[in-house]
Write a protein that holds these residues in place. Sequence first.
Motif, PDB file in Angstrom:
ATOM      1  N   GLN A 176       0.978  -1.346  -0.401  1.00  0.00           N
ATOM      2  CA  GLN A 176      -0.086  -0.424  -0.796  1.00  0.00           C
ATOM      3  C   GLN A 176       0.597   1.244  -0.202  1.00  0.00           C
ATOM      4  OE1 GLN A 176      -1.718  -1.476   3.669  1.00  0.00           O
ATOM      5  NE2 GLN A 176      -3.588  -1.497   2.756  1.00  0.00           N
ATOM      6  N   VAL A 191       0.541   5.994   0.867  1.00  0.00           N
ATOM      7  CA  VAL A 191      -0.109   6.691   0.594  1.00  0.00           C
ATOM      8  C   VAL A 191       0.643   8.285   0.249  1.00  0.00           C
ATOM      9  CG1 VAL A 191      -0.187   8.713   2.496  1.00  0.00           C
ATOM     10  CG2 VAL A 191      -0.519   5.931   2.890  1.00  0.00           C
ATOM     11  N   GLY A 200      -7.960   2.675  -1.894  1.00  0.00           N
ATOM     12  CA  GLY A 200      -8.384   3.680  -0.428  1.00  0.00           C
ATOM     13  C   GLY A 200      -8.691   2.962   0.706  1.00  0.00           C
ATOM     14  N   ASP A 201      -9.210   2.857   1.844  1.00  0.00           N
ATOM     15  CA  ASP A 201      -9.715   2.503   2.798  1.00  0.00           C
ATOM     16  C   ASP A 201     -11.450   2.108   2.201  1.00  0.00           C
ATOM     17  OD1 ASP A 201      -7.398   2.529   4.072  1.00  0.00           O
ATOM     18  OD2 ASP A 201      -7.176   4.731   4.754  1.00  0.00           O
ATOM     19  N   LYS A 261     -12.981   6.486   2.485  1.00  0.00           N
ATOM     20  CA  LYS A 261     -11.725   7.676   2.309  1.00  0.00           C
ATOM     21  C   LYS A 261     -10.519   7.760   0.914  1.00  0.00           C
ATOM     22  CE  LYS A 261     -14.839   9.922   4.235  1.00  0.00           C
ATOM     23  NZ  LYS A 261     -15.629  10.798   3.758  1.00  0.00           N
ATOM     24  N   ARG A 307      -5.928   6.866   0.442  1.00  0.00           N
ATOM     25  CA  ARG A 307      -5.294   6.745   1.380  1.00  0.00           C
ATOM     26  C   ARG A 307      -4.757   8.405   0.881  1.00  0.00           C
ATOM     27  NH1 ARG A 307      -4.150   2.454   1.004  1.00  0.00           N
ATOM     28  NH2 ARG A 307      -5.551   1.257   1.419  1.00  0.00           N
ATOM     29  N   ASP A 355     -10.569  12.592   3.250  1.00  0.00           N
ATOM     30  CA  ASP A 355     -11.282  12.503   4.120  1.00  0.00           C
ATOM     31  C   ASP A 355     -11.111  13.629   5.228  1.00  0.00           C
ATOM     32  OD1 ASP A 355     -11.471  12.557   7.263  1.00  0.00           O
ATOM     33  OD2 ASP A 355     -10.419  10.686   8.055  1.00  0.00           O
ATOM     34  N   GLN A 404      -7.916  14.940   7.335  1.00  0.00           N
ATOM     35  CA  GLN A 404      -6.582  14.320   6.329  1.00  0.00           C
ATOM     36  C   GLN A 404      -6.402  15.167   5.834  1.00  0.00           C
ATOM     37  OE1 GLN A 404      -5.714  12.101   9.206  1.00  0.00           O
ATOM     38  NE2 GLN A 404      -4.422  10.783   7.161  1.00  0.00           N
ATOM     39  N   SER A 442      -2.339   8.002   7.853  1.00  0.00           N
ATOM     40  CA  SER A 442      -2.618   7.749   7.225  1.00  0.00           C
ATOM     41  C   SER A 442      -2.073   6.002   7.381  1.00  0.00           C
ATOM     42  CB  SER A 442      -2.186   8.110   5.951  1.00  0.00           C
ATOM     43  OG  SER A 442      -3.425   8.948   5.951  1.00  0.00           O
ATOM     44  N   HIS A 476      -3.050   3.498   8.877  1.00  0.00           N
ATOM     45  CA  HIS A 476      -3.834   2.046   8.701  1.00  0.00           C
ATOM     46  C   HIS A 476      -4.001   1.370   7.085  1.00  0.00           C
ATOM     47  CE1 HIS A 476      -7.444   5.522   9.555  1.00  0.00           C
ATOM     48  NE2 HIS A 476      -7.263   4.575  10.291  1.00  0.00           N
ATOM     49  N   CYS A 477      -2.055   1.551   6.947  1.00  0.00           N
ATOM     50  CA  CYS A 477      -2.065   0.092   6.308  1.00  0.00           C
ATOM     51  C   CYS A 477      -1.261  -1.105   6.822  1.00  0.00           C
ATOM     52  CB  CYS A 477      -0.288   1.005   5.771  1.00  0.00           C
ATOM     53  SG  CYS A 477      -1.625   2.292   4.404  1.00  0.00           S
ATOM     54  N   LEU A 495       2.511  -1.119   4.566  1.00  0.00           N
ATOM     55  CA  LEU A 495       3.213   0.312   3.751  1.00  0.00           C
ATOM     56  C   LEU A 495       4.699   0.411   3.139  1.00  0.00           C
ATOM     57  CD1 LEU A 495       2.235   3.312   2.654  1.00  0.00           C
ATOM     58  CD2 LEU A 495       3.333   4.206   5.718  1.00  0.00           C
TER      59      LEU A 495
END
Length: 467
Positions: free
Chosen positions: A3, A5, A46-47, A60, A62, A86, A89, A123, A126-127, A130
Motif C-alpha cells: 500500500q 500513501v 483507498g480505505d 476515504k 489514503r 477525509d 486529513q 494514514s 491504516h496500512c 505500507l
Amino acid sequence: MTQSVVVQVGQCGNQIGCCFWDLALREHAAVNQVPARSPLACQVVGDGGSISKGKICSLKARAVLIDMEEGVVNEILQGPLRDVFDTKQLITDISGSGNNWAVGHRVFGSLYQDQILEKLRKSAEHCDCLQCFFIIHSMGGGTGSGLGTFLLKMLEDEFPEVYRFVTSIYPSGEDDVITSPYNSILAMKELNEHADCVLPIDNQSLFDIISKIDLMVNSGKLGTTVKPKSLVTSSSGALKTRHKKPFDAMNNIVANLLLNLTSSARFEGSLNMDLNEISMNLVPFPQLHYLVSSLTPLYTLTDVNIPPRRLDQMFSDAFSKDHQLLRADPKHSLYLACALMVRGNVQISDVRRNIERLKPSLQFVSWNQEGWKTSLCSIPPVGHSHSLLALANNTCVKPTFMELKERFMRLYKKKAHLHHYLQVEGMEESCFTEAVSSLSALIQEYNQLDATKNMPVQDLPRLSIAM
C-alpha cells in the motif's frame, strides 16, 4: 498487498492528486463494471467504506492534502470527489507562502510539523503493508517547493524504511513566478538528500504534448476526434490556443503517469513490479535517483479518439523525445538503467523482442549493459488495448538541471529578490550557496558518466568451472 500513501502539497500537487484519484476510480469502475463511486471500485486505492443512495458514506482515499491557501482544497471539497477525502486529513492555511520557498519550508514547516506528522501517522496506521509515500508537488511555488521538501526529511526520520517517491513539476522558462529559480534550486538540495526516487516533469514538455494533440485534431490526421467535454478542450468547446495553457489536460497526463506507475499494486499481472523494485534496480548511486518518464500512448485521457498504436510502434515511441515528460532526448544520452511497465494483453516474449530490437540504438553504461527491468500488468488503461510507461535513469536529465542553474545565477548574481528570503528567520545567504553547490555536484556526476560514452565495453573474462 502493498500500500501507498499519497501526499498532495500545494496548488499543483492537489490538482494533480485530485485528477489521479478521479482516474483511478474510473479505472476500477470500468474493470469491475460497477458505478465509479462504489466501494468496490475504490477499495484498492483507498480505505473501505459503504454506500448509501449512490453516494459514498465512509470510503476515504489514503491521502493527505496540504496547502497553505484554501482555494484549491475548498474546490475539491465542493466537487464530485468531496466524499472521497477525509476532512480530518486536510491541512490548510489562509495566507499562502507567497511564492517563497523559505516561508513554506521554514515558517509553515515549523508551524504545521506536528499536525502533518499526526496525519501521516494516521494514514500509515491504516496500512497493513505500507511500501511508499507518493509526494506530488511543484518546484516553482512556495508551498509545493518549500513545505513539499520539508516533508521529505520528516518522512525520512519518522518512516526510514518506507520509500519516498516524489513527482516534481519543474517550471518552464516562461513561468509566471519570477522567483521560481530560487525556489527550485533550494528544493533540489532537499530532493538530492532525502528522496529515494524523483520523477521530474517539465511544464513546457506537458504543454508541448497538449499542443500536439491540438494540431492533430485541427489537421484531422489519423482520423483524430475529440470527445465532447474533453479535458483537451475549453469550456466553450473550442480548442485552447497556445496562448492559454490547458492546465487540466497537463495535470491529466501526470495523473496518468501515476496511474500506470501504481497499476502493479492495484491489479494482477504475470510479472508485477513493486515500487521498491524501481529504486533497487534503477538507482545505482544514491544521488542519481532522477528518473525520466515517457508514456505511450500519450492520450490515455480517453478523451481523444485515435487509432490504437501497434505494439512495436508503442515501444519505439517510448524512447523518442516526443513522448518524454521532460524536454530530453534519451537516445542521444547515456542509460544507467531502464524500466518498462507494460499494461494489457502483452506477452513477455513481445517485450524481450522489442528490447532486443531497440538495444542497438540505445547506449547503456559499460558496467550495466543488461540494465532492463520489466513488468506486465494484465489490465490496460480504459479505452486502450495496451500501454507502456518507461522510466529511465539517463543522463539526458542533465540539461534541465543546467538550465535551472543558469536561471538561478542570473537572479543571484544581482542578488535580486534575495531580501524576501533572508528576512525569514533561519535563512542565510549560505543556504543559497549550499543549494547551488549541491546542484553543481549533481551535474558533475552526470558529466563524469557522459565522459564514458562511446567507450568500448570491456569483455570481462567469464568464470571457469572445472568439471
